[in-house]
Design a protein around this motif. Structure first.
Motif, mmCIF file in Angstrom:
data_model
loop_
_atom_site.group_PDB
_atom_site.id
_atom_site.type_symbol
_atom_site.label_atom_id
_atom_site.label_comp_id
_atom_site.label_asym_id
_atom_site.label_seq_id
_atom_site.Cartn_x
_atom_site.Cartn_y
_atom_site.Cartn_z
ATOM 1 N N GLN A 92 0.839 -1.183 0.000
ATOM 2 C CA GLN A 92 0.000 0.000 0.000
ATOM 3 C C GLN A 92 0.879 1.239 0.000
ATOM 4 O OE1 GLN A 92 -2.021 0.676 3.817
ATOM 5 N NE2 GLN A 92 -0.577 -0.714 4.799
ATOM 6 N N TRP A 93 0.235 2.398 -0.285
ATOM 7 C CA TRP A 93 0.965 3.646 -0.223
ATOM 8 C C TRP A 93 1.293 3.984 1.230
ATOM 9 C CZ3 TRP A 93 3.668 6.955 -2.883
ATOM 10 C CH2 TRP A 93 3.969 8.185 -2.288
ATOM 11 N N GLY A 94 2.489 4.538 1.459
ATOM 12 C CA GLY A 94 2.867 4.941 2.815
ATOM 13 C C GLY A 94 4.367 5.016 2.962
ATOM 14 N N GLY A 95 4.801 5.186 4.217
ATOM 15 C CA GLY A 95 6.220 5.340 4.501
ATOM 16 C C GLY A 95 7.043 4.140 4.076
ATOM 17 N N ASP A 96 6.484 2.938 4.211
ATOM 18 C CA ASP A 96 7.223 1.739 3.817
ATOM 19 C C ASP A 96 7.507 1.735 2.316
ATOM 20 O OD1 ASP A 96 7.289 0.809 6.401
ATOM 21 O OD2 ASP A 96 5.567 -0.525 6.178
ATOM 22 N N MET A 97 6.541 2.239 1.533
ATOM 23 C CA MET A 97 6.748 2.280 0.083
ATOM 24 C C MET A 97 7.872 3.261 -0.269
ATOM 25 S SD MET A 97 4.154 3.385 -3.011
ATOM 26 C CE MET A 97 3.108 1.930 -2.997
ATOM 27 N N ILE A 98 7.867 4.437 0.354
ATOM 28 C CA ILE A 98 8.915 5.416 0.083
ATOM 29 C C ILE A 98 10.275 4.867 0.514
ATOM 30 C CG2 ILE A 98 9.765 7.728 0.631
ATOM 31 C CD1 ILE A 98 7.319 7.753 -1.103
#
Length: 454
Positions: free
Chosen positions: A172-178
């Motif tokens: 999902q989109w979020g800090g982990d993706m960045i």
């Protein structure tokens, strides 16, 4: 003012709970080993206190201080932030901390950190049990992602759907993706319905990706108005829900991301020429209403808000919800909490960069992480995150923190001799001074950000 009060109340409630639990961890192990606890306080009480009570036949005085910067558990025979050196000059008593074996003293010192970490895992488990795990899968974000110029120079295009990297598939989109993007050598995407990859040939900094203006990547949101706030500039000039904002001051707007960027530029102009506030805040807006264009003029609020909200991810996409039973939520919460801790520890490397030093925030920064309206789901999620931060920061090997005491105890257990009391007192003073400087620096950063100085 109402938003400030709501955020402040959530912050105070969360911190009070976590401090009580942290100090309760020290208290529990001290009592377990028969060590006398002289005071147990929520908040600090220099010069005076708000409340104090000592039960009959108890060695402990319980109290409420007036300075909401934490709390303390004063343990007899221990060199701590109370700097009670007179007690240390007296002969050691059997009920004192210094009279106990090193392994017992070690458990007393890690008790607070241990309780904070267990608390975070328990809260995450409770969240999964009560609310489940709701999210929009990254592959279902059909509007794609909005990228800045740096990202576009690497080969990304607005509207690309991010699927994963050479290391993992995005959930999902979020800090982990960045974070995953910053470490990737290859990013898998869908562009115009076709699967392809973008190769990353340079080292990326997650902090710079997030703090750049505009950010490296954000979900692409349509330029459609969702709701209008009562009495707002938008309502006064005639904007209604469903309108599309197509330009502001003659600059074309194709997404909500671009609208946010342009109002951010106005904020910069206002910081440079504050005397020209009226002219800067007065904007010309072009809207598209059911295929018909119209030009409107209005004055933004003092904080440069139009008073409208966008369509958010849950408005645009159908979320997936994974539900957990009671016994399923416990290991799932533990895994979730450990992953949050790993991400936080991984991000700590940025603290030692110039950009990272600027990003350090104080009470204002932490308070702003809470939602503007009371939401128990977000409150507990933020509280769990703060509990992990409190646990990690306290275990750092800095004198005056739990980790400093642990470091000296480990030395004692390995070398089989205690550091001198004078050394411990000096170390405590140095550590306490460093913490005060860090606290001052973090809150000055908050003030500078508020004044748009950086």
């Amino acid at each position: 003012m109402e938003i400030f009060i709501i955020k402040a109340l959530q912050f105070m409630l969360a911190i009070s709970l976590l401090v009580l639990l942290h100090e309760g961890g020290h208290f529990f192990f001290a009592k377990l080993f028969g060590i006398r606890v002289e005071k147990f306080y929520l908040f600090f009480n220099p010069w005076f206190h708000l409340f104090e009570y000592k039960p009959r036949n108890s060695d402990t005085t319980y109290g409420l201080g007036w300075l909401p910067l934490g709390g303390y558990c004063k343990i007899a025979g221990m060199i701590d932030e109370s700097f009670d050196t007179e007690q240390m000059k007296q002969p050691a008593q059997p009920w004192e901390f210094r009279s106990r074996p090193a392994w017992q003293r070690l458990l007393v010192m890690i008790g607070g950190v241990l309780v904070n970490f267990i608390t975070a895992l328990a809260i995450y488990a409770m969240i999964l049990f009560v609310w489940g795990d709701s999210y929009v899968p990254a592959k279902d974000m059909t509007h794609g992602i909005k990228f800045n110029q740096e990202a576009k120079s690497m080969g990304f295009r607005d509207g690309d759907i991010l699927i994963g990297t050479d290391k993992a598939t995005f959930k999902q989109w979020g800090g982990d993706m960045i974070r995953d993007l910053s470490k990737a050598q290859r990013v898998d995407i869908i562009r115009d319905g076709k699967s392809m990859s973008v190769n990353i040939t340079k080292e990326l900094s997650m902090l710079e990706m997030v703090n750049s203006n505009p950010p490296f990547a954000t979900p692409l949101l349509p330029n459609t108005v969702n709701t209008i706030l009562p009495g707002s500039p938008a309502e006064k000039c005639g904007i209604v829900s469903g309108d599309k904002i197509t330009s502001i001051n003659g600059k074309a707007i194709n997404s909500w991301n671009e609208l946010t960027y342009e109002t951010g530029q106005l904020a910069y102009s206002l910081s440079v020429t504050p005397a020209d506030s009226i002219n800067i805040r007065t904007v010309t807006i072009t809207i598209d209403r059911a295929g018909k264009a119209d030009t409107l003029k209005t004055m933004l609020t003092a904080d440069l808000k139009l008073g409208i909200t966008p369509l958010l991810l849950y408005d645009l996409y159908k979320p997936v919800t994974v539900e957990y039973g009671l016994f399923e939520s416990i290991p799932a919460g533990a895994v979730y909490g450990v992953n949050v801790l790993k991400g936080y520890v991984d991000d700590m490397k940025y603290v030692f960069t110039s950009e990272g030093a600027k990003s350090i925030g104080g009470f204002g920064t932490i308070g702003n992480l809470f939602p503007a309206s009371w939401d128990w789901y977000l409150f507990w999620k933020m509280t769990a995150f703060l509990s992990i931060i409190l646990a990690f920061m306290n275990i750092l090997p800095i004198p005056a923190l739990d980790g400093g005491h642990v470091l000296f105890l480990l030395y004692e257990m390995i070398a089989r001799r205690k550091p001198s009391e004078q050394f411990l007192i000096v170390a405590e003073y140095i550590g306490f001074g460093l913490l005060l400087l860090l606290l001052l620096y973090a809150n000055i950063n908050d003030i500078l950000r508020m004044l748009n100085i950086f």
